[in-house]
Design a protein around this motif. Sequence first.
Motif, PDB file in Angstrom:
ATOM      1  N   LYS A 185      17.568  69.456  90.798  1.00  0.00           N
ATOM      2  CA  LYS A 185      18.686  69.484  89.758  1.00  0.00           C
ATOM      3  C   LYS A 185      19.664  68.833  89.635  1.00  0.00           C
ATOM      4  N   GLN A 186      20.365  68.669  91.334  1.00  0.00           N
ATOM      5  CA  GLN A 186      21.692  67.852  91.339  1.00  0.00           C
ATOM      6  C   GLN A 186      21.116  66.167  92.157  1.00  0.00           C
ATOM      7  N   LEU A 187      20.162  66.352  92.621  1.00  0.00           N
ATOM      8  CA  LEU A 187      19.785  64.979  93.129  1.00  0.00           C
ATOM      9  C   LEU A 187      18.937  64.473  91.621  1.00  0.00           C
ATOM     10  N   LYS A 188      18.653  64.736  90.192  1.00  0.00           N
ATOM     11  CA  LYS A 188      18.435  64.079  89.121  1.00  0.00           C
ATOM     12  C   LYS A 188      19.433  63.756  88.698  1.00  0.00           C
ATOM     13  N   GLU A 189      20.849  64.422  88.971  1.00  0.00           N
ATOM     14  CA  GLU A 189      22.226  63.666  88.544  1.00  0.00           C
ATOM     15  C   GLU A 189      22.570  62.872  89.153  1.00  0.00           C
ATOM     16  N   PHE A 190      22.328  62.011  90.932  1.00  0.00           N
ATOM     17  CA  PHE A 190      22.683  61.425  91.854  1.00  0.00           C
ATOM     18  C   PHE A 190      22.165  59.950  91.011  1.00  0.00           C
ATOM     19  N   VAL A 191      20.759  60.837  91.065  1.00  0.00           N
ATOM     20  CA  VAL A 191      19.376  58.838  90.469  1.00  0.00           C
ATOM     21  C   VAL A 191      20.618  58.625  89.271  1.00  0.00           C
ATOM     22  N   TYR A 193      23.558  58.835  88.016  1.00  0.00           N
ATOM     23  CA  TYR A 193      25.343  58.300  87.866  1.00  0.00           C
ATOM     24  C   TYR A 193      25.626  57.582  88.596  1.00  0.00           C
ATOM     25  N   GLY A 194      24.885  58.255  90.447  1.00  0.00           N
ATOM     26  CA  GLY A 194      24.873  57.184  92.052  1.00  0.00           C
ATOM     27  C   GLY A 194      25.989  57.452  92.173  1.00  0.00           C
ATOM     28  N   THR A 195      26.987  58.164  92.050  1.00  0.00           N
ATOM     29  CA  THR A 195      28.037  57.967  93.201  1.00  0.00           C
ATOM     30  C   THR A 195      28.605  59.573  94.008  1.00  0.00           C
ATOM     31  N   VAL A 196      29.806  59.669  94.691  1.00  0.00           N
ATOM     32  CA  VAL A 196      29.482  60.295  95.837  1.00  0.00           C
ATOM     33  C   VAL A 196      29.148  61.639  95.164  1.00  0.00           C
ATOM     34  N   ALA A 197      29.977  62.227  94.159  1.00  0.00           N
ATOM     35  CA  ALA A 197      30.062  63.374  93.775  1.00  0.00           C
ATOM     36  C   ALA A 197      29.007  63.565  93.296  1.00  0.00           C
ATOM     37  N   GLU A 198      28.390  63.152  92.671  1.00  0.00           N
ATOM     38  CA  GLU A 198      26.922  63.386  92.599  1.00  0.00           C
ATOM     39  C   GLU A 198      25.198  63.798  93.933  1.00  0.00           C
ATOM     40  N   THR A 199      26.179  63.720  94.990  1.00  0.00           N
ATOM     41  CA  THR A 199      25.390  64.309  96.019  1.00  0.00           C
ATOM     42  C   THR A 199      24.592  65.352  96.473  1.00  0.00           C
ATOM     43  N   PRO A 200      23.662  66.234  95.903  1.00  0.00           N
ATOM     44  CA  PRO A 200      23.085  67.237  96.414  1.00  0.00           C
ATOM     45  C   PRO A 200      24.452  68.227  97.354  1.00  0.00           C
ATOM     46  N   VAL A 201      24.557  69.603  97.240  1.00  0.00           N
ATOM     47  CA  VAL A 201      25.049  70.066  97.912  1.00  0.00           C
ATOM     48  C   VAL A 201      24.287  70.536  98.910  1.00  0.00           C
ATOM     49  N   LEU A 202      23.328  70.130  99.385  1.00  0.00           N
ATOM     50  CA  LEU A 202      22.205  71.021 100.487  1.00  0.00           C
ATOM     51  C   LEU A 202      23.011  69.986 101.581  1.00  0.00           C
ATOM     52  N   LEU A 203      22.698  67.848 100.738  1.00  0.00           N
ATOM     53  CA  LEU A 203      23.119  67.561 102.000  1.00  0.00           C
ATOM     54  C   LEU A 203      24.473  66.806 102.573  1.00  0.00           C
ATOM     55  N   ILE A 204      25.247  67.043 101.508  1.00  0.00           N
ATOM     56  CA  ILE A 204      26.674  67.334 103.093  1.00  0.00           C
ATOM     57  C   ILE A 204      26.540  67.639 104.086  1.00  0.00           C
ATOM     58  N   GLY A 205      26.734  66.612 104.436  1.00  0.00           N
ATOM     59  CA  GLY A 205      26.789  66.256 106.387  1.00  0.00           C
ATOM     60  C   GLY A 205      25.541  65.353 106.060  1.00  0.00           C
TER      61      GLY A 205
END
Length: 214
Positions: A185-191, A193-205
């Motif tokens: 769900k968060q990945l689709k937001e990144f697709v 909007y494309g900003t770092v704030a939309e990075t899926p929480v799982l991928l932090i790091g």
Amino acid sequence: MKLKLVRISKIALAAALLCAPIAAVATSSNIISAKTAANKKTPYHYSTKAWTKKLAKAGYSFKLPNAAKGALYKPNGKPYGKKSLKKIVKSNTLFKAKKVRLIHNNVFVDLVSKNGKFKGYTSYINGIYNKNLDNPKLQPLIEAELGVMTAKVNQNPTADLLGQAQNEAAKLTGKEKKIADLSLKQLKEFVEYGTVAETPVLLIGRYPGSVVEK
């Protein structure tokens, strides 16, 4: 999983700090103009309040990647000592994000440990990582999602890659499936909007620069 500090590219770091789409940032000399142009096309999706809420919902899911000087600062601005930092890392102390702050185009996150012994702040970009990056069952999904984000950054099609990520998520069960569904769900937001704030929480790091290594 071994931990390491890696050098983040100037393009990724500049874009991350400004919360602008990475593909829009070419060099450090055009950061301001790139941000302005990007915002006209893609409105910034998350306020710092909403970003804070997003990270806080993850609970005690974050770790420090290393015990280097300055890895964690106390609320008064003084860094934790080497002894304390080594203890934090060695004991796999878990932290919860309390607040995201933007200061002079830098992104900081306020943290509190699960045991209540440590609190302070660190860099969002390379100061924390999600504990679930260590979960072997999630590795195929993680790599698939990173592939989608790389395609987005490079302005390449993402539909097929997103489908691959969804297929990997469908193979999971239990708590991993729950993590995967939220991450998609968060990945689709990144697709979108494309900003770092939309990075899926799982991928932090692991994004925009990696502080962990298999």
